[in-house]
Write an enzyme that holds these catalytic residues in place. Structure first.
Site, PDB file in Angstrom:
ATOM      1  N   HIS A   1     -16.794   6.618  -4.125  1.00 59.74           N
ATOM      2  CA  HIS A   1     -15.473   6.154  -3.705  1.00 59.74           C
ATOM      3  C   HIS A   1     -14.821   5.332  -4.813  1.00 59.74           C
ATOM      4  O   HIS A   1     -13.603   5.399  -5.021  1.00 59.74           O
ATOM      5  CB  HIS A   1     -15.609   5.322  -2.423  1.00 59.74           C
ATOM      6  CG  HIS A   1     -14.318   5.019  -1.741  1.00 59.74           C
ATOM      7  ND1 HIS A   1     -13.684   3.803  -1.853  1.00 59.74           N
ATOM      8  CD2 HIS A   1     -13.538   5.770  -0.912  1.00 59.74           C
ATOM      9  CE1 HIS A   1     -12.585   3.806  -1.133  1.00 59.74           C
ATOM     10  NE2 HIS A   1     -12.460   4.995  -0.558  1.00 59.74           N
ATOM     11  N   CYS A   2     -15.620   4.576  -5.547  1.00 55.33           N
ATOM     12  CA  CYS A   2     -15.097   3.670  -6.575  1.00 55.33           C
ATOM     13  C   CYS A   2     -14.470   4.410  -7.751  1.00 55.33           C
ATOM     14  O   CYS A   2     -13.588   3.865  -8.424  1.00 55.33           O
ATOM     15  CB  CYS A   2     -16.210   2.776  -7.104  1.00 55.33           C
ATOM     16  SG  CYS A   2     -17.093   1.838  -5.849  1.00 55.33           S
TER      17      CYS A   2
END
Length: 349
Positions: free
Chosen positions: A331-332
């Protein structure tokens, strides 16, 4: 004009990423650099099975990036310090009618002026991506990162006291002031404050508590929350406290949440100490979920929970250990651009 940040489960136009260029992300050896580039590329290719992917690449890395990326990954060049697009890029929003794309350009200062971080180039990436997406700029004076928020698209946003109220990010700013800015930029009227993040993320090389490895909202009224089940890990107590705290909050309709626990991997430590491995840090795409795996006995159980939380989406896993060793997860390193009402989106199967 009023704006709304759509839920990550709503239709998307594309995924934006950034390719590793220098510093700790690439590491000190050729093998470490290859590992980083290969992992970023694996996430890009997994997402490209479902929707278009654009990779921002530093001009100095353009040639090597194409060696790792297939022709279907669109490359655009812009100077970079690092490769965490969720945090250095903008947060996309849409207008009330869903016909206009906006992009909130938060102030980025290296996760609270961390002494190991450089951000002179990354602080300009929000504007670069905004222009590349053809979005209307939505300026903000709030120091914030995309990994520090999660929304349900209906007015709820999850944040963390140790991030948005960090004295190295927003000194002297009150909760009320943060909430007003989140209402203006994201359309959030139900701000849920987590007290803190995970242990390793609070250490020297962490973000001081990003919510996107702790909790997310897979559907209205549902919270998917990281749970450390081993009392030997310091997150065992922290997760219990966070879940207890969230049980006392309400969704956008004023109802108690249905909390689904997503157990942590069995792996407790790496060579640096206690890990913050989390299956919560996944990317939702059109018709799919790009999930973290850790070569761990808990991987398959996590996939089954994600399948149940995201019905009719195909769950694809990528080994995220190289990402977490560098300070983040799937996600990052990614940021979704929502589709507009006028877009025609075909979900891949």
């Amino acid at each position: 004009m009023s704006w709304r940040m759509p839920a990550e489960t709503e239709a998307q136009e594309r995924i934006w990423m950034a390719f590793p260029v220098d510093g700790y992300t690439l590491g000190e050896t050729a093998a470490q650099a290859h590992e980083a580039r290969s992992t970023w590329a694996a996430v890009a290719h997994a997402a490209a099975e479902f929707e278009p992917v654009t990779m921002v690449v530093d001009p100095s890395a353009a040639a090597v990036a194409r060696e790792y990326l297939s022709a279907e990954i669109r490359i655009v060049e812009a100077p970079l310090n690092d490769a965490w697009m969720r945090d250095i890029g903008p947060t996309f929003v849409i207008d009330d009618g869903g016909n206009r794309l906006g992009a909130v350009d938060w102030v980025f200062n290296g996760w609270g002026r961390q002494n190991w971080a450089a951000w002179d180039k990354d602080t300009l990436i929000g504007a670069e991506v905004t222009a590349g997406a053809g979005a209307m700029p939505v300026p903000s004076k709030l120091v914030n990162e995309g990994g520090g928020i999660h929304v349900d698209g209906r007015g709820t946003v999850l944040v963390t006291e140790t991030v948005q109220l960090d004295p190295f990010r927003n000194p002297g700013t009150s909760k009320a002031e943060v909430e007003a800015e989140l209402a203006r930029t994201l359309g959030a009227n139900n701000v849920i404050w987590l007290p803190r993040g995970l242990t390793r993320d609070s250490d020297t090389f962490g973000t001081r508590g990003h919510v996107d490895i702790v909790a997310t909202i897979p559907s209205p009224g549902v919270l998917l929350v990281h749970r450390q089940t081993n009392p030997e890990h310091p997150d065992y107590t922290i997760c219990a406290e966070i879940i207890d705290h969230l049980a006392g909050t309400r969704d956008s309709d004023g109802n108690p949440w249905r909390i689904v626990e997503l157990p942590a991997p069995a792996t407790l430590r790496d060579e640096e100490g206690f890990v913050d491995y989390s299956y919560v840090n996944h990317l939702v795409v059109n018709g799919g979920v790009i999930a973290c795996s850790f070569d761990d006995v808990a991987d398959q159980a996590a996939v089954e929970i994600l399948r149940a939380c995201y019905p009719n989406r195909r769950v694809v896993t990528v080994d995220a250990r190289p990402l977490f060793a560098r300070g983040g997860g799937i996600h990052c390193i990614s940021q979704q651009q929502p589709a507009l009402a006028t877009d025609s989106i075909v979900f891949s199967r």
